[in-house]
Scaffold this active site. Structure first.
Site, PDB file in Angstrom:
ATOM      1  N   ASP A  64     -22.336   6.848   1.332  1.00 41.68           N
ATOM      2  CA  ASP A  64     -21.646   7.631   0.505  1.00 41.68           C
ATOM      3  C   ASP A  64     -20.723   7.393  -0.856  1.00 41.68           C
ATOM      4  OD1 ASP A  64     -20.044   6.639   2.208  1.00 41.68           O
ATOM      5  OD2 ASP A  64     -19.132   8.354   3.434  1.00 41.68           O
ATOM      6  N   HIS A  65     -20.411   6.102  -0.501  1.00 40.27           N
ATOM      7  CA  HIS A  65     -19.459   5.483  -1.345  1.00 40.27           C
ATOM      8  C   HIS A  65     -20.156   5.212  -2.738  1.00 40.27           C
ATOM      9  CE1 HIS A  65     -16.490   5.729   1.566  1.00 40.27           C
ATOM     10  NE2 HIS A  65     -15.570   5.321   0.826  1.00 40.27           N
ATOM     11  N   ASP A 119     -13.344   3.182   7.696  1.00 42.42           N
ATOM     12  CA  ASP A 119     -12.778   3.641   6.545  1.00 42.42           C
ATOM     13  C   ASP A 119     -11.373   4.440   6.873  1.00 42.42           C
ATOM     14  OD1 ASP A 119     -13.784   5.187   3.723  1.00 42.42           O
ATOM     15  OD2 ASP A 119     -12.166   6.450   4.820  1.00 42.42           O
ATOM     16  N   ARG A 380      -5.993  10.621  -2.683  1.00 46.03           N
ATOM     17  CA  ARG A 380      -5.174   9.537  -3.259  1.00 46.03           C
ATOM     18  C   ARG A 380      -5.137   9.586  -4.781  1.00 46.03           C
ATOM     19  NH1 ARG A 380      -7.645   5.326   0.924  1.00 46.03           N
ATOM     20  NH2 ARG A 380      -6.015   5.988   2.644  1.00 46.03           N
ATOM     21  N   SER A 538      -6.422   2.167   1.841  1.00 46.59           N
ATOM     22  CA  SER A 538      -7.673   2.107   2.575  1.00 46.59           C
ATOM     23  C   SER A 538      -8.003   0.947   3.549  1.00 46.59           C
ATOM     24  CB  SER A 538      -9.063   1.805   1.377  1.00 46.59           C
ATOM     25  OG  SER A 538      -8.952   0.377   1.245  1.00 46.59           O
ATOM     26  N   ARG A 540     -10.384  -1.211   3.526  1.00 44.54           N
ATOM     27  CA  ARG A 540     -11.129  -2.144   3.147  1.00 44.54           C
ATOM     28  C   ARG A 540     -10.623  -3.590   3.229  1.00 44.54           C
ATOM     29  NH1 ARG A 540      -9.608  -0.332  -3.275  1.00 44.54           N
ATOM     30  NH2 ARG A 540     -10.231   1.660  -1.881  1.00 44.54           N
TER      31      ARG A 540
HETATM   32  C1  MIC Z   1     -10.840   4.637  -0.112  1.00 43.79           C
HETATM   33  O1  MIC Z   1     -10.671   6.166  -0.060  1.00 43.79           O
HETATM   34  O2  MIC Z   1     -10.007   4.198  -0.545  1.00 43.79           O
HETATM   35  C2  MIC Z   1     -12.087   4.339   0.589  1.00 43.79           C
HETATM   36  C3  MIC Z   1     -12.817   3.555  -0.645  1.00 43.79           C
HETATM   37  O3  MIC Z   1     -12.740   5.348   1.296  1.00 43.79           O
HETATM   38  C4  MIC Z   1     -11.479   3.384   1.526  1.00 43.79           C
HETATM   39  C5  MIC Z   1     -12.803   2.495   2.213  1.00 43.79           C
HETATM   40  C6  MIC Z   1     -13.165   1.345   1.231  1.00 43.79           C
HETATM   41  O4  MIC Z   1     -12.501   0.763   0.273  1.00 43.79           O
HETATM   42  O5  MIC Z   1     -14.486   1.069   1.254  1.00 43.79           O
HETATM   43  C7  MIC Z   1     -10.667   3.879   2.738  1.00 43.79           C
HETATM   44  O6  MIC Z   1     -10.236   4.709   2.549  1.00 43.79           O
HETATM   45  O7  MIC Z   1     -10.776   3.031   3.769  1.00 43.79           O
HETATM   46 FE1  SF4 Z   2     -14.712   8.816   0.030  1.00 43.64          FE
HETATM   47 FE2  SF4 Z   2     -12.354   7.508   0.752  1.00 43.64          FE
HETATM   48 FE3  SF4 Z   2     -12.481   9.461  -1.047  1.00 43.64          FE
HETATM   49 FE4  SF4 Z   2     -12.891   9.957   1.395  1.00 43.64          FE
HETATM   50  S1  SF4 Z   2     -11.096   9.149   0.241  1.00 43.64           S
HETATM   51  S2  SF4 Z   2     -14.230  10.748  -0.289  1.00 43.64           S
HETATM   52  S3  SF4 Z   2     -13.828   8.291   2.150  1.00 43.64           S
HETATM   53  S4  SF4 Z   2     -13.652   7.265  -1.309  1.00 43.64           S
END
Ligand code: MIC
Ligand code: SF4
Length: 647
Positions: A64-65, A119, A380, A538, A540
């Site tokens: 999805d990312h 995630d 965010r 996140s 990550r």
């Molecule tokens: C995010 O919203 O920052 C992400 C991208 O979903 C991350 C995961 C990632 O960095 O792949 C998260 O929320 O954990």
């Molecule tokens: Fe995707 Fe992270 Fe954004 Fe949710 S917050 S939509 S998981 S990138």
């Protein structure tokens, strides 16, 4: 003594330990899911552990990312994930099927069970009464390989909901924004928020999921709602009535704290740049011009959110100078709104429809223009996360966003003169599982396909006796993982390639960091200094692996965010805290630091004497690792530790 919901679920899943806040507890896990940006690394690590098939009852790999396919890298990752899922017994959710949390809520989440997801917004499933925790990839890999999941038992805080939301313009998003306003981005560290009280029944499952989703921004371990008649209704509507169980706290359950929240008093709220807790009432920003509006993300992309947005847009036109982007959360939601011609309504109003994916939320397209104002129904708004460093990103509910898109400015939606349709929760959702590939029984012929951008995983050397390193960066409070390891369309495609992605570490803050780290590595390595809540945001693990690859031995901070701290430990990097927070002033960028006798300090006292060679001073740092975590650090990380356990 009665039990709260969290204690009930922990008790029924406990592998070892006691449910005493602050002590380690091991849990048996029902579901593990990954998404593509963290999943490639997770599955490479799972492969490296050397197990034939996942050992959890349910594993799902989502895509999805990383959906912008500007070259071979992302589609190669998708193919790797598809083949690796087939090889090791996981479901595979194909690109286009939707955002992991929304799809999981619709297809797999179940009350009373425990899910881990790679995630940070995995707590979305808390809306259905599933205890769901965001973790780093290596934690997920070891659990899929059969280990219990260990965490420090959090405190359980009850959020006691009273009254009713004065819908239609006040939504679940306004509730969680109000909680963020009160508690801040570090207000949930070490805590689980359990919702209760008479106001719970006023919220349906997808509204609850918006609240638990964005509980991640509080720094909480997770958030959870009871499972009640509304949960049963939702599960029946998505064709999974059999997954329903009733789940509620005992009358005499105890909590470490109870916070009262009267839903009736909540009004439309908005988070201002550049933090999700910088929340004010919408009416206080009246007249702020808007250039871009984005609606969707795992927080607000349900059928209800989309339907409400369409009802506001109906018959109207997006204001001149505003770009409206909409990404529905799942293929099912997309199909439902399409069947009802709501996509047509959105397009007619001027919306630019995006695929069911994360999209602009993580800077994968849809970046605002220079110094532009973007209002998003996302979770965010960290500086630069949208892809534009000087953009001003605000966060608000989907319906407030729709109003701003039509009016071209921020204004109280209740005073906009626009109409909004009344939402009736559907008795039956449109169900389509054709993009979920179930695990195969016979995997003998499955070949795992790895493209050239998928590189070997990186592991640290075992801990040495002495750390001598340069302080490469001194940072303030609330540093995010987006600051440490940026995402976005230029960086995200390198998630399977640590040498390459490490070039981008801290690039938004200091573009010389990775080069300076390479020089420092020749002289022993580096250290980073942080303030409070270091590593928020996140899950990550790249924010730990890539700095480790560049020679990072330790982070000395005032405090840490949960997932990032776990990731640092998992990759052998010491998370140290100033014993006396005022010593933060006694160390600067460029200082050379020595920590002697590290192993002994770690194993015996967890107090470390930090000698600042440059300043000729000494101060103390501490750690609070349990025995397992100490061993992990000694071995150089969780992977070498796990492999040794198997021998
Ligand atoms: C995010 O919203 O920052 C992400 C991208 O979903 C991350 C995961 C990632 O960095 O792949 C998260 O929320 O954990
Ligand atoms: Fe995707 Fe992270 Fe954004 Fe949710 S917050 S939509 S998981 S990138």
């Amino acid at each position: 003594m009665g039990k709260n919901i969290v204690e009930k679920i922990f008790q029924s899943h406990k592998a070892y330990g006691k449910l005493i806040p602050g002590t380690p507890v091991g849990l048996k896990i029902d579901e593990v899911y990954t998404q593509d940006a963290t999943g490639t690394m997770t599955w490479l690590q799972f492969e490296a552990i050397g197990i034939d098939r996942v050992k959890v009852p349910l594993a799902v790999s989502y895509v999805d990312h990383n959906m912008i396919q500007s070259d071979f890298m992302n589609p190669d990752d998708h193919r790797f994930l598809q083949t690796v899922a087939a090889k090791y017994g996981a479901y595979f959710s194909r690109p286009g099927n939707g955002i992991c949390h929304q799809v999981n809520l619709e297809q797999f989440a179940a009350p009373g069970r425990i899910a881990l997801g790679t995630d940070s917004h995995t707590p979305t499933n808390g809306g259905i009464g599933m205890l769901s925790i965001g973790v780093g990839g290596l934690d997920a890999a070891t659990v899929m390989a059969g280990a219990p999941f260990e965490l420090t038992m959090p405190q359980v805080v009850k959020i006691n909901l009273k009254g009713k939301l004065s819908r239609p313009w006040v939504t679940a998003m306004d509730v969680i924004l109000e909680i963020l306003r009160r508690l801040t981005v570090k207000g949930g560290v070490g805590k689980i928020f359990e919702y209760g009280g008479a106001g719970v029944k006023d919220l349906n499952v997808t509204e609850r999921a918006t609240i638990t989703n964005m509980g991640a921004e509080l720094g909480a371990t997770t958030s959870i709602f009871p499972s009640d008649e509304r949960t049963k209704f939702f599960l029946a509507a998505v064709g999974r009535k059999k997954d329903w169980v009733k789940l509620e706290a005992d009358k005499d359950a105890e909590y470490s704290e109870i916070i009262d929240l009267d839903l009736t008093s909540i009004e439309p709220m908005i988070a201002q740049p550049h933090s999700p807790d910088n929340v004010v009432t919408i009416k206080s920003l009246k007249g702020t011009k808007v250039d871009q509006v984005c609606i969707g993300s795992c927080t607000n992309s349900s059928y209800q959110a989309m339907k409400a947005v369409a009802s506001v847009l109906k018959g109207n036109s997006v204001a001149e100078g505003v770009n409206l982007l909409i990404n529905p959360g799942s293929k099912q939601v997309y199909q439902m709104i399409s069947k009802e011609s709501l996509t047509s309504t959105m397009i007619a109003a001027g919306a630019r429809m995006l695929e069911a994916s994360c999209g602009p939320c993580i800077g994968m397209g849809g970046a605002p223009g220079s110094a532009q104002v973007s209002v998003r129904s996302y979770n965010r708004n960290f500086k630069g996360r949208s892809g534009t460093k000087d953009a001003f990103v605000y966060l608000a509910s989907p319906v407030s966003c729709a109003v701003f898109a039509l009016k071209g400015e921020i204004l109280d939606p209740r005073k906009s003169g626009l109409k909004i349709g009344k939402f009736v929760e559907p008795k039956k959702y449109f169900i389509n599982r054709n993009f979920i590939i179930p695990p195969k029984k016979d995997t003998s012929k499955v070949v795992v396909i790895k493209g050239p951008n998928i590189k070997d995983i990186s592991v640290k050397e075992p801990l040495e006796e002495k750390i001598e390193a340069e302080v490469l960066l001194k940072l303030g409070d609330n540093i995010t993982t987006d600051d440490i390891m940026p995402a976005g369309s230029k960086v995200l495609p390198f998630r399977s390639n640590i040498p390459k992605i490490s070039e981008f570490v801290f690039s938004g803050i200091d573009s010389t960091f990775s080069q300076r780290a390479a020089t420092a590595k020749e002289k022993g390595g580096c250290i980073v200094i942080g303030g409070e809540n270091y590593g928020q945001g996140s899950s990550r693990e790249h924010a730990a692996i890539a700095p480790m690859y560049l020679g990072l031995h330790a982070v000395i901070a005032k405090s840490f965010a949960r997932i990032h701290k776990a990731n640092l430990i998992n990759f052998g990097v010491l998370p140290l805290q100033f014993k006396n927070p005022s010593d933060y002033k006694r160390v600067d960028k460029g200082d050379r630091i020595i920590i002697r006798d590290v192993k002994n300090s770690l194993m015996v006292s967890q107090v470390y004497a930090i000698e600042n060679l440059t300043k000729g001073t000494t101060f103390e740092a501490i750690s609070d690792l349990n025995n397992r975590q100490k061993e992990i650090i000694i071995k150089g990380g969780l992977l070498p530790y796990t492999k040794q356990q198997e021998e």
